[in-house]
Motif scaffolding. Sequence first.
Motif, PDB file in Angstrom:
ATOM      1  N   THR A  86      38.313  32.216  44.444  1.00 15.87           N
ATOM      2  CA  THR A  86      38.751  33.276  44.109  1.00 15.87           C
ATOM      3  C   THR A  86      37.756  34.502  43.592  1.00 15.87           C
ATOM      4  OG1 THR A  86      39.188  32.482  41.855  1.00 15.87           O
ATOM      5  CG2 THR A  86      41.144  32.055  43.472  1.00 15.87           C
ATOM      6  N   PRO A  87      38.233  35.777  43.972  1.00  9.39           N
ATOM      7  CA  PRO A  87      37.546  36.559  43.429  1.00  9.39           C
ATOM      8  C   PRO A  87      37.759  37.117  41.763  1.00  9.39           C
ATOM      9  CG  PRO A  87      39.174  37.694  44.544  1.00  9.39           C
ATOM     10  CD  PRO A  87      39.502  36.029  44.816  1.00  9.39           C
ATOM     11  N   VAL A  88      36.587  37.458  41.158  1.00 11.52           N
ATOM     12  CA  VAL A  88      36.768  37.958  39.809  1.00 11.52           C
ATOM     13  C   VAL A  88      36.202  39.173  39.647  1.00 11.52           C
ATOM     14  CG1 VAL A  88      36.382  37.603  37.372  1.00 11.52           C
ATOM     15  CG2 VAL A  88      36.758  35.470  38.963  1.00 11.52           C
ATOM     16  N   ASP A  89      36.728  40.284  39.634  1.00 11.53           N
ATOM     17  CA  ASP A  89      36.228  41.788  39.426  1.00 11.53           C
ATOM     18  C   ASP A  89      35.823  41.803  38.091  1.00 11.53           C
ATOM     19  OD1 ASP A  89      36.714  44.716  38.094  1.00 11.53           O
ATOM     20  OD2 ASP A  89      36.583  44.717  40.372  1.00 11.53           O
ATOM     21  N   ILE A  90      34.530  42.588  37.992  1.00 13.22           N
ATOM     22  CA  ILE A  90      33.822  42.441  36.837  1.00 13.22           C
ATOM     23  C   ILE A  90      34.463  42.926  35.760  1.00 13.22           C
ATOM     24  CG2 ILE A  90      32.766  44.723  37.412  1.00 13.22           C
ATOM     25  CD1 ILE A  90      30.596  41.920  35.764  1.00 13.22           C
ATOM     26  N   SER A  91      35.460  43.822  35.923  1.00 17.78           N
ATOM     27  CA  SER A  91      35.989  44.400  34.613  1.00 17.78           C
ATOM     28  C   SER A  91      36.976  43.175  33.922  1.00 17.78           C
ATOM     29  CB  SER A  91      37.059  45.349  35.097  1.00 17.78           C
ATOM     30  OG  SER A  91      37.847  45.103  36.045  1.00 17.78           O
ATOM     31  N   VAL A  92      37.220  42.048  34.701  1.00 19.29           N
ATOM     32  CA  VAL A  92      37.977  41.071  34.482  1.00 19.29           C
ATOM     33  C   VAL A  92      36.923  40.324  33.447  1.00 19.29           C
ATOM     34  CG1 VAL A  92      39.207  39.039  34.866  1.00 19.29           C
ATOM     35  CG2 VAL A  92      39.835  41.041  36.170  1.00 19.29           C
ATOM     36  N   TRP A  93      35.950  40.070  34.081  1.00 23.42           N
ATOM     37  CA  TRP A  93      34.923  39.002  33.056  1.00 23.42           C
ATOM     38  C   TRP A  93      34.467  40.070  31.756  1.00 23.42           C
ATOM     39  CZ3 TRP A  93      33.696  34.479  34.185  1.00 23.42           C
ATOM     40  CH2 TRP A  93      33.640  33.907  35.502  1.00 23.42           C
ATOM     41  N   GLN A  94      34.544  41.328  31.926  1.00 25.09           N
ATOM     42  CA  GLN A  94      34.085  42.189  30.595  1.00 25.09           C
ATOM     43  C   GLN A  94      35.227  41.977  29.604  1.00 25.09           C
ATOM     44  OE1 GLN A  94      33.284  45.895  32.293  1.00 25.09           O
ATOM     45  NE2 GLN A  94      31.081  45.335  32.666  1.00 25.09           N
ATOM     46  N   LYS A  95      36.385  42.086  30.235  1.00 28.90           N
ATOM     47  CA  LYS A  95      37.798  42.217  29.335  1.00 28.90           C
ATOM     48  C   LYS A  95      37.727  40.620  28.662  1.00 28.90           C
ATOM     49  CE  LYS A  95      40.433  45.462  31.654  1.00 28.90           C
ATOM     50  NZ  LYS A  95      41.463  45.676  32.460  1.00 28.90           N
ATOM     51  N   ALA A  96      37.636  39.544  29.534  1.00 28.52           N
ATOM     52  CA  ALA A  96      37.677  38.163  29.010  1.00 28.52           C
ATOM     53  C   ALA A  96      36.540  38.099  28.004  1.00 28.52           C
ATOM     54  CB  ALA A  96      37.376  37.334  30.245  1.00 28.52           C
ATOM     55  N   ARG A  97      35.226  38.576  28.030  1.00 28.04           N
ATOM     56  CA  ARG A  97      34.296  38.398  26.972  1.00 28.04           C
ATOM     57  C   ARG A  97      34.855  38.885  25.694  1.00 28.04           C
ATOM     58  NH1 ARG A  97      28.620  41.495  26.614  1.00 28.04           N
ATOM     59  NH2 ARG A  97      27.798  40.222  25.093  1.00 28.04           N
ATOM     60  N   TRP A  98      35.581  39.989  25.828  1.00 33.93           N
ATOM     61  CA  TRP A  98      35.908  40.418  24.358  1.00 33.93           C
ATOM     62  C   TRP A  98      37.423  40.034  24.052  1.00 33.93           C
ATOM     63  CZ3 TRP A  98      32.083  41.880  22.079  1.00 33.93           C
ATOM     64  CH2 TRP A  98      30.955  42.568  22.594  1.00 33.93           C
ATOM     65  N   GLY A  99      37.878  39.015  24.760  1.00 34.09           N
ATOM     66  CA  GLY A  99      38.956  38.148  24.137  1.00 34.09           C
ATOM     67  C   GLY A  99      40.551  38.609  24.878  1.00 34.09           C
ATOM     68  N   ASP A 100      40.557  39.508  25.959  1.00 30.03           N
ATOM     69  CA  ASP A 100      41.691  39.676  26.689  1.00 30.03           C
ATOM     70  C   ASP A 100      42.290  38.631  27.200  1.00 30.03           C
ATOM     71  OD1 ASP A 100      43.465  41.937  27.647  1.00 30.03           O
ATOM     72  OD2 ASP A 100      42.797  40.617  29.229  1.00 30.03           O
ATOM     73  N   LYS A 101      43.604  38.387  26.586  1.00 34.74           N
ATOM     74  CA  LYS A 101      44.285  36.868  26.868  1.00 34.74           C
ATOM     75  C   LYS A 101      44.547  36.833  28.503  1.00 34.74           C
ATOM     76  CE  LYS A 101      47.227  33.479  25.745  1.00 34.74           C
ATOM     77  NZ  LYS A 101      46.717  32.466  26.874  1.00 34.74           N
ATOM     78  N   ALA A 102      45.173  37.902  29.111  1.00 35.77           N
ATOM     79  CA  ALA A 102      45.256  37.727  30.329  1.00 35.77           C
ATOM     80  C   ALA A 102      43.934  37.603  31.316  1.00 35.77           C
ATOM     81  CB  ALA A 102      46.003  38.982  31.027  1.00 35.77           C
ATOM     82  N   SER A 103      42.822  38.308  30.804  1.00 39.22           N
ATOM     83  CA  SER A 103      41.604  37.975  31.475  1.00 39.22           C
ATOM     84  C   SER A 103      41.101  36.618  31.185  1.00 39.22           C
ATOM     85  CB  SER A 103      40.710  39.048  30.882  1.00 39.22           C
ATOM     86  OG  SER A 103      41.006  40.451  31.522  1.00 39.22           O
ATOM     87  N   LEU A 104      41.117  36.146  30.201  1.00 45.93           N
ATOM     88  CA  LEU A 104      40.651  34.789  29.802  1.00 45.93           C
ATOM     89  C   LEU A 104      41.624  33.902  30.703  1.00 45.93           C
ATOM     90  CD1 LEU A 104      40.390  35.118  25.995  1.00 45.93           C
ATOM     91  CD2 LEU A 104      38.550  34.477  27.497  1.00 45.93           C
ATOM     92  N   ASP A 105      42.862  34.042  30.707  1.00 41.41           N
ATOM     93  CA  ASP A 105      43.838  33.176  31.522  1.00 41.41           C
ATOM     94  C   ASP A 105      43.438  33.232  32.987  1.00 41.41           C
ATOM     95  OD1 ASP A 105      44.983  32.304  29.313  1.00 41.41           O
ATOM     96  OD2 ASP A 105      47.019  33.689  29.805  1.00 41.41           O
ATOM     97  N   TYR A 106      42.941  34.490  33.681  1.00 39.90           N
ATOM     98  CA  TYR A 106      42.392  34.316  35.019  1.00 39.90           C
ATOM     99  C   TYR A 106      41.187  33.906  35.231  1.00 39.90           C
ATOM    100  CZ  TYR A 106      41.680  36.107  39.656  1.00 39.90           C
ATOM    101  OH  TYR A 106      41.025  36.352  40.938  1.00 39.90           O
ATOM    102  N   VAL A 107      40.368  33.937  34.256  1.00 38.95           N
ATOM    103  CA  VAL A 107      38.779  33.199  34.402  1.00 38.95           C
ATOM    104  C   VAL A 107      38.885  31.831  34.380  1.00 38.95           C
ATOM    105  CG1 VAL A 107      36.753  33.096  33.325  1.00 38.95           C
ATOM    106  CG2 VAL A 107      37.522  35.311  33.585  1.00 38.95           C
ATOM    107  N   LEU A 108      39.980  31.220  33.468  1.00 33.85           N
ATOM    108  CA  LEU A 108      40.197  29.787  33.329  1.00 33.85           C
ATOM    109  C   LEU A 108      40.697  29.448  34.552  1.00 33.85           C
ATOM    110  CD1 LEU A 108      40.124  27.061  31.619  1.00 33.85           C
ATOM    111  CD2 LEU A 108      42.449  28.001  30.664  1.00 33.85           C
ATOM    112  N   GLN A 109      41.685  30.017  35.215  1.00 31.50           N
ATOM    113  CA  GLN A 109      42.278  29.530  36.417  1.00 31.50           C
ATOM    114  C   GLN A 109      41.094  29.614  37.367  1.00 31.50           C
ATOM    115  OE1 GLN A 109      45.764  31.886  37.558  1.00 31.50           O
ATOM    116  NE2 GLN A 109      45.626  30.887  39.629  1.00 31.50           N
ATOM    117  N   HIS A 110      40.304  30.578  37.631  1.00 36.69           N
ATOM    118  CA  HIS A 110      39.365  30.855  38.519  1.00 36.69           C
ATOM    119  C   HIS A 110      38.124  29.678  38.487  1.00 36.69           C
ATOM    120  CE1 HIS A 110      35.851  32.532  40.535  1.00 36.69           C
ATOM    121  NE2 HIS A 110      35.173  32.125  39.661  1.00 36.69           N
ATOM    122  N   ASN A 111      38.071  29.465  37.222  1.00 36.15           N
ATOM    123  CA  ASN A 111      36.890  28.271  36.880  1.00 36.15           C
ATOM    124  C   ASN A 111      37.505  26.845  37.424  1.00 36.15           C
ATOM    125  OD1 ASN A 111      34.951  29.998  35.967  1.00 36.15           O
ATOM    126  ND2 ASN A 111      35.623  29.864  33.930  1.00 36.15           N
TER     127      ASN A 111
END
Length: 136
Positions: A86-111
């Motif tokens: 699945t693709p992950v936009d750089i903005s999602v990675w950045q938001k996840a890095r700073w603790g954004d819940k929705a972004s963290l959830d997406y990155v977890l699902q991606h991983n």
Amino acid sequence: EGKFERRLVESLVAEIKSHDAIITYFGTGFDNTFMRTRALILGMPFPVFGSVNHYDVYYTAKSKLKLHSKRLDSVARALGCKNQKTPVDISVWQKARWGDKASLDYVLQHNENDVLVLEEVYHKLRPFVKVQRKSI
């Protein structure tokens, strides 16, 4: 960030140590060296050479397939895998890095999906190589 990184690295090292072997895709060139570096910088023990076997699917793909790209995504697509990256936009990675819940959830699902893709590629390529005992 320091406490979070320490907890993450401790968790990963404990997970690695709980297995006889791990399977990665280019883990030799990135994941293993990155995690070993982070553990050593944090003053944490990392599995010593020979304590955990390691099989890197990337090198099987590189030596046994003739594709335009050896990226896991390309290999999975060429082999007709049911699971796809699945693709992950750089903005999602950045938001996840700073603790954004929705972004963290997406990155977890991606991983988690990456693990499924790797598992499927591994099983498709496994008949073409003798697994050698290599260490993390």
